[in-house]
Design an enzyme around this catalytic site. Structure first.
Site, short mmCIF file in Angstrom:
data_model
loop_
_atom_site.label_atom_id
_atom_site.label_comp_id
_atom_site.label_asym_id
_atom_site.label_seq_id
_atom_site.Cartn_x
_atom_site.Cartn_y
_atom_site.Cartn_z
N LYS A 1 0.29 64.05 -27.37
CA LYS A 1 -1.14 64.26 -27.15
C LYS A 1 -1.83 63.99 -28.47
CE LYS A 1 -3.93 65.99 -23.87
NZ LYS A 1 -3.84 65.90 -22.41
N GLY B 1 -13.75 74.34 -5.74
CA GLY B 1 -14.13 73.12 -6.47
C GLY B 1 -13.92 71.90 -5.60
N VAL B 2 -15.03 71.29 -5.17
CA VAL B 2 -14.91 70.04 -4.40
C VAL B 2 -15.52 68.90 -5.21
CG1 VAL B 2 -14.46 70.65 -2.00
CG2 VAL B 2 -16.73 71.05 -2.93
N GLY B 3 -15.00 68.73 -6.42
CA GLY B 3 -15.36 67.60 -7.27
C GLY B 3 -14.47 66.43 -6.92
N ASN B 4 -14.08 65.66 -7.92
CA ASN B 4 -13.29 64.44 -7.64
C ASN B 4 -12.00 64.76 -6.89
OD1 ASN B 4 -15.02 62.55 -8.82
ND2 ASN B 4 -14.33 63.15 -10.85
N VAL B 5 -11.22 65.69 -7.40
CA VAL B 5 -9.93 66.00 -6.78
C VAL B 5 -10.13 66.82 -5.50
CG1 VAL B 5 -7.71 67.19 -7.06
CG2 VAL B 5 -8.67 65.88 -8.96
N TYR C 1 -12.60 67.22 -3.47
CA TYR C 1 -13.24 66.52 -2.35
C TYR C 1 -12.22 65.62 -1.64
CZ TYR C 1 -16.28 63.22 0.08
OH TYR C 1 -16.86 62.42 1.02
#
Ligand code: NAD
Length: 356
Positions: A80, A179-183, A185
């Site tokens: 990282k 959470g219905v953001g990118n992942v 949703y």
């Protein structure tokens, strides 16, 4: 902080301090373990208050990538990098290019990619100085990882359902999606298509309403989604959502979601086990993102191949659950064991070819 003692305790290989006077770059690159292959892990940019905070963060994150990559079956080690600075104020082309030059000096021992505080466009700039960067904006690059991540979460959830409910089908199961953001949703779409009953919550009310409209989901107050009676609670927003306050309020049999670092502490993983709640370790089930970007290393990026690999998250979840049963340990420990056992096997293989 005694950096070498910390590195010794957790088996780190290398920590590189990068400084460039012209651009003002101050960055760290940590390589935790490269037994399985070159280290892959994103580059985070964050205004760390103290240098020690940056050191600890890059070391912890690099080690996390060793486990995530190993458990996902990738031929990649863990690494990282962090750039110290405010991404909105301090980032510049010169700084990113200077960072790219440092990555290049490692000759392919470390591959970088976007992370919080850096973007796909930043990776394009870094690419001008190094070939060891993934996730560019070009058409043949891997692009948005979230559909692959969501697919992997859905597959992993089915594997967990098989153990918890005796059947893998999610038809008629109630899943609470935080959470219905990118992942979240994209995950909700898979679940709706399978016939699950959905509860959704998002601090962005518009996103929750979209999921309600499109998938017939019921909207729940984000403050209380974790406490909603359901079969599966699926965190897809923040880290540390499984903590001493939230766990006693859970009313689910399974926790399975895409968010990173869901357990506030290891003790919270033990507590879930004690309560008979099946926790699917986050880095096992959300590995679709790294699987997706790592596909670029196999030549021209191929989304079908990335999806096929992400489908193996199903098998990985089953393996983790089997190790937990075999060794009588909580699932979060079983995930680490899966990764450690694979690294040990490959390390042994390497030793077979050492002279003497
Ligand atoms: P995102 O920002 O698109 O979605 C997160 C959503 O959560 C947003 O809609 C946000 O409004 C909502 N949210 C924030 N706080 C909330 C709260 N308290 N309650 C309910 N909703 C809340 O991010 P994403 O790309 O979908 O990633 C979600 C999680 O998955 C993150 O933890 C991320 O680190 C992890 N993850 C993502 C990927 C990927 O491929 N994008 C891969 C691995 C892990």
């Amino acid at each position: 902080m005694d950096i070498l003692a910390y590195m010794g305790k957790y088996g780190f290989e290398q920590l590189i301090f990068c400084h460039d006077r012209v651009s003002g770059l101050r960055a760290l690159i940590a390589l935790h373990n490269t037994t399985l292959g070159p280290a892959l892990g994103g580059c985070r940019m964050y205004p760390y208050e103290k240098e020690d905070d940056a050191i600890l963060d890059v070391l912890r994150l690099a080690r996390g990538m060793t486990y995530k990559n190993a458990a996902a079956g990738l031929s990649l080690g863990g690494g990282k990098s962090v750039i110290i600075g405010d991404p909105r104020r301090d980032k510049s082309e010169e700084m990113l290019r200077a960072f790219g030059r440092f990555v290049q000096t490692l000759g392919g021992r470390y591959y970088t990619a976007e992370d919080s505080g850096t973007s796909v466009e930043d990776m394009d700039v870094i690419r001008t100085e190094t070939e060891y960067v993934l996730g560019l904006s070009t058409a043949d690059s891997s692009g948005d990882p979230s559909p692959v991540t969501a697919f992997g979460v859905w597959r992993g959830m089915k594997a967990a359902a098989g153990q918890a409910f005796g059947e893998e089908s999610l038809k008629g199961r109630t899943v609470a999606v935080q959470g219905v953001g990118n992942v979240g949703y994209a995950l909700a779409r898979h679940l709706a298509e399978e016939g699950a009953r959905l509860l959704v919550a998002d601090v962005d009310a518009g996103r929750a309403e979209r999921a309600a409209r499109e998938f017939g989901a019921e909207v729940v107050d984000p403050q209380h989604i974790h406490a909603a009676p359901c079969d599966i609670f699926s965190p897809n927003a923040l880290g540390a959502v499984l903590n001493a306050r939230s766990i006693p309020e859970l009313k689910c049999r399974v926790v399975a979601g895409g968010a990173n670092n869901q357990l506030a502490t290891e003790a919270d993983g033990d507590e879930l086990e004690r309560r008979g709640i099946l926790y699917v370790p986050d880095y096992i089930i959300n590995a679709g993102g790294v699987i997706n970007v790592a596909d670029e290393m196999l030549g021209k990026y191929n989304r079908d191949r990335a999806m096929r690999k992400a489908a193996t998250i199903y098998d990985n979840v089953r393996r983790v659950l089997a190790i937990a049963r075999r060794d009588g340990i909580p699932t979060y420990r079983a995930a680490d064991r899966l990764a450690e056992e694979r690294i040990a096997r490959i390390a042994q293989l390497h030793q077979m070819y050492l002279p003497g």
